[in-house]
Design a protein around this motif. Structure first.
Motif, mmCIF file in Angstrom:
data_model
loop_
_atom_site.group_PDB
_atom_site.id
_atom_site.type_symbol
_atom_site.label_atom_id
_atom_site.label_comp_id
_atom_site.label_asym_id
_atom_site.label_seq_id
_atom_site.Cartn_x
_atom_site.Cartn_y
_atom_site.Cartn_z
ATOM 1 N N LEU A 184 0.831 -1.211 0.000
ATOM 2 C CA LEU A 184 0.000 0.000 0.000
ATOM 3 C C LEU A 184 0.863 1.257 0.000
ATOM 4 C CD1 LEU A 184 -2.861 -0.886 2.504
ATOM 5 C CD2 LEU A 184 -3.099 -0.352 0.092
ATOM 6 N N LEU A 185 1.913 1.241 0.800
ATOM 7 C CA LEU A 185 2.793 2.407 0.846
ATOM 8 C C LEU A 185 3.507 2.607 -0.483
ATOM 9 C CD1 LEU A 185 4.267 2.030 4.435
ATOM 10 C CD2 LEU A 185 2.639 3.744 3.635
ATOM 11 N N SER A 186 3.857 1.522 -1.155
ATOM 12 C CA SER A 186 4.487 1.629 -2.474
ATOM 13 C C SER A 186 3.518 2.239 -3.480
ATOM 14 C CB SER A 186 4.938 0.261 -2.965
ATOM 15 O OG SER A 186 5.935 -0.261 -2.139
ATOM 16 N N LYS A 187 2.248 1.831 -3.397
ATOM 17 C CA LYS A 187 1.248 2.417 -4.296
ATOM 18 C C LYS A 187 1.064 3.904 -3.999
ATOM 19 C CE LYS A 187 -1.254 -1.745 -5.401
ATOM 20 N NZ LYS A 187 -2.506 -2.459 -5.408
ATOM 21 N N TRP A 188 1.122 4.266 -2.735
ATOM 22 C CA TRP A 188 1.018 5.676 -2.376
ATOM 23 C C TRP A 188 2.182 6.467 -2.951
ATOM 24 C CZ3 TRP A 188 -1.874 9.523 -1.118
ATOM 25 C CH2 TRP A 188 -3.113 9.290 -0.540
#
Length: 153
Positions: A81-85
């Motif tokens: 999720l943080l990578s997508k952010w």
């Protein structure tokens, strides 16, 4: 006699050096003792002590080796999720970015957060992990509001 901050700093640094070297020496002594110990033979009995090494039940060992704790899996999902952010934020900085694609990424992030909240009991997880998910949810909702309001047009 006057106490200068320079003298205090020098004294503290000397004490830190002696403590570090002392702990390094202690560790090296323990390591050498362990390495010099006789290895365990194939029968499972140590050569010097005669104590048998603990054995692992062959039925349980594959299950134990392949067991993934829930927290590790959850951490991997939060990392995704943080990578997508990060990708979303990089897309917002690009003036030629496709806003529809960015909005789709935002909805995907929102869906994954909701899925995580439904599938995993967050009350049993660490508070730091819960707060990360809550912050991600707040940021996602805020960004959706900004998109719907037309801030990025």
């Amino acid at each position: 006699m006057k106490i200068n901050p320079e003298q205090v700093a020098k004294l503290i640094s000397e004490q830190n050096k002696t403590q570090k070297s002392k702990t390094a020496d202690d560790f090296s002594k323990i390591l050498n003792q362990e390495l010099s110990a006789k290895p365990v033979s194939s029968s499972g009995v140590s050569g010097s002590t005669g104590i048998s090494a603990p054995s692992i039940n062959p039925i349980l060992s594959p299950a134990l080796l392949n067991h993934q704790p829930v927290e590790t899996s959850l951490m991997e999902q939060v990392d995704q999720l943080l990578s997508k952010w990060e990708n979303y934020a990089a897309g917002l900085e690009n003036p030629q970015a496709d806003l529809r694609g960015l909005y789709a990424t935002l909805q995907e992030i929102s869906g994954q957060i909701n899925e995580l909240k439904e599938n995993i009991n967050l009350t049993s997880q660490k508070p730091e992990l819960r707060s990360i998910l809550e912050e991600l949810e707040i940021m996602t909702t805020t960004e959706e509001i900004k998109f719907n309001r037309g801030d990025y047009i």
